[in-house]
Design an enzyme around this catalytic site. Sequence first.
Site, mmCIF file in Angstrom:
data_model
loop_
_atom_site.group_PDB
_atom_site.id
_atom_site.type_symbol
_atom_site.label_atom_id
_atom_site.label_comp_id
_atom_site.label_asym_id
_atom_site.label_seq_id
_atom_site.Cartn_x
_atom_site.Cartn_y
_atom_site.Cartn_z
ATOM 1 N N PRO A 47 0.832 -1.128 0.062
ATOM 2 C CA PRO A 47 -0.096 0.075 -0.069
ATOM 3 C C PRO A 47 1.031 1.217 0.011
ATOM 4 O O PRO A 47 1.859 1.234 0.607
ATOM 5 C CB PRO A 47 -0.591 -0.134 1.225
ATOM 6 C CG PRO A 47 -0.029 -1.015 2.019
ATOM 7 C CD PRO A 47 0.955 -1.752 1.411
ATOM 8 N N GLY A 48 0.546 2.370 -0.543
ATOM 9 C CA GLY A 48 0.974 3.437 -0.737
ATOM 10 C C GLY A 48 -0.134 4.599 0.195
ATOM 11 O O GLY A 48 0.055 4.783 1.241
ATOM 12 N N TYR A 74 -6.974 14.063 -11.260
ATOM 13 C CA TYR A 74 -7.579 12.966 -11.080
ATOM 14 C C TYR A 74 -9.025 13.305 -10.601
ATOM 15 O O TYR A 74 -9.646 12.465 -10.233
ATOM 16 C CB TYR A 74 -7.049 12.108 -9.791
ATOM 17 C CG TYR A 74 -5.747 11.663 -10.093
ATOM 18 C CD1 TYR A 74 -5.452 10.845 -11.204
ATOM 19 C CD2 TYR A 74 -4.832 11.976 -9.292
ATOM 20 C CE1 TYR A 74 -4.322 10.218 -11.311
ATOM 21 C CE2 TYR A 74 -3.614 11.423 -9.235
ATOM 22 C CZ TYR A 74 -3.234 10.503 -10.404
ATOM 23 O OH TYR A 74 -1.971 10.063 -10.506
ATOM 24 N N CYS A 76 -0.898 30.215 -13.856
ATOM 25 C CA CYS A 76 -1.603 30.922 -15.047
ATOM 26 C C CYS A 76 -2.380 29.616 -16.118
ATOM 27 O O CYS A 76 -1.826 29.693 -17.184
ATOM 28 C CB CYS A 76 -0.545 31.724 -15.735
ATOM 29 S SG CYS A 76 -0.050 33.215 -14.738
ATOM 30 N N GLU A 77 -3.128 29.060 -15.490
ATOM 31 C CA GLU A 77 -4.128 28.279 -15.997
ATOM 32 C C GLU A 77 -4.967 27.786 -15.024
ATOM 33 O O GLU A 77 -4.739 27.978 -13.707
ATOM 34 C CB GLU A 77 -3.478 27.066 -17.027
ATOM 35 C CG GLU A 77 -2.870 26.070 -16.197
ATOM 36 C CD GLU A 77 -2.002 25.032 -17.095
ATOM 37 O OE1 GLU A 77 -2.661 24.246 -17.477
ATOM 38 O OE2 GLU A 77 -0.996 25.329 -17.506
HETATM 39 C C1 LIG Z 1 1.007 2.493 -7.159
HETATM 40 C C2 LIG Z 1 1.427 1.165 -6.808
HETATM 41 C C3 LIG Z 1 0.869 0.906 -5.534
HETATM 42 C C4 LIG Z 1 0.256 1.628 -4.492
HETATM 43 O O1 LIG Z 1 -0.969 1.986 -4.625
HETATM 44 P P1 LIG Z 1 -1.953 2.865 -3.698
HETATM 45 O O2 LIG Z 1 -3.313 2.953 -4.220
HETATM 46 O O3 LIG Z 1 -1.201 3.990 -3.324
HETATM 47 O O4 LIG Z 1 -1.969 1.894 -2.640
HETATM 48 C C5 LIG Z 1 1.083 -0.520 -5.280
HETATM 49 N N1 LIG Z 1 1.710 -1.326 -6.158
HETATM 50 C C6 LIG Z 1 2.270 -1.059 -7.321
HETATM 51 C C7 LIG Z 1 2.776 -2.109 -8.202
HETATM 52 C C8 LIG Z 1 2.073 0.403 -7.641
HETATM 53 O O5 LIG Z 1 2.268 0.516 -8.914
#
Ligand SMILES: *Cc1c(COP(=O)(O)O)cnc(C)c1O
Length: 418
Positions: free
Chosen positions: A269-270, A311, A337-338
């Site tokens: 997870p990110g 997004y 400036c957009e």
């Molecule tokens: C971007 C990415 C993630 C993380 O995704 P999140 O939506 O931020 O949790 C995990 N694995 C891969 C391969 C990614 O490209």
Amino acid sequence: MDSPSLLEAQLARINPLELVEKYDCPLYVYDSAIMKRQYKRITDAFKVKNLKINYACKALTNQTILKFFNHIGSGLDTVSIQELKMGLKAGFDPKDIIYTPNCVSIEEIEMAVAFGVKINIDNISILEQFGHLHPEVPVCIRINPHIFAGGSSKISVGHIDSKFGISIHQIPHVQRVVEATGIKVEGLHMHTGSDILDAGVFLQGAEILFNVANSFKDLEYIDFGSGFKVPYKENDISTDIEELGEKLSERFNDFCKAYGRDLTLMFEPGKFLVSEAGYFLVNVNVVKQTTSTVFAGVDSGLNHLIRPMFYNSYHHIVNVTNPKGKPRIYTIVGYICETDTFGINRKIAEIRESDILAFYNAGAYCFSMASNYNSRYRPAEVFIHEGKDYLIRKREVLDDLLRNQVEVPLFNTMEVKV
Ligand SMILES: *Cc1c(COP(=O)(O)O)cnc(C)c1O
């Protein structure tokens, strides 16, 4: 989602006005307590023998953030050779780094091999080349499960025409490559990219992966990627990680029993780990009333936080200088400036010029996607840890914009001191 008062309390923990006083605006602030809470939520939710969480660092790549995740026991998910190097610099053991690129050259993959990290391959052409070059290096294979949630919701977790992963329909081809090259497949992976709300959809993807896993005898781990959604506003829906943990753990444990070995369950997870930990603090430069709208123009724009424009993402915005002010309706815009609109028709406590606004959910894909467009400096970053604040990135200066520009002896003019 937390109640508004909880959200306010969460923001109050970081003392935004004091930070702005000390470090100026615009400013990114990250609270380590929230990152730790989120990490712990995942590790508590999954009851399996071996669990590995690899923080997907493209969300936020500051070295201090990487070191923090290393410190609390996380591994690292990287998508480029540069992220991989950033991870090594932050002290990660190569064994705790997985390299999951898409459409990169075999040369870049070979560089990653030389560093001894886990390699995740997402197309057959590269798998074949890789197998001939490095039959002794085990790999992970990224599978695209092509599944859709039922009914009308149609939540896709791997489009049939997605550029990511190797289609499940190509598994026989993968097996021929594995046999011909003698390569060892140590991991299977899926990452769908979309916001997963429904544990059921995730489990459907998992079933497909378990099914494929039975065709590979040397597996050490199965990586279920990410796609966990976090709340962006009050009462927002988000992934129920606890429910997912309960259901997937049970299924994973059953699978391991049938497979005959305890594999490692992995996630990367990110957003889930860092989104809610981050705030973006900006100064209101101007309040501008047009015939139809009240604009609040801030000292930032799509150069610092592009998610709303790129997004259509929602970031909750509050006035931290005048929180008790009478709520009014504002459209919050940037100085680029957009058209760079952060939020339309938001109910916010009365905004005056020089008030400080805070954007929530500014931990993931905010600073990491910032640019110098309009020759603006990128913001400073501050890390809050155990009650103290630490500057972890200096605000840029003119030299940062000029650093890699090469002067050529043409059109020489007198240099003007700036
Ligand atoms: C971007 C990415 C993630 C993380 O995704 P999140 O939506 O931020 O949790 C995990 N694995 C891969 C391969 C990614 O490209």
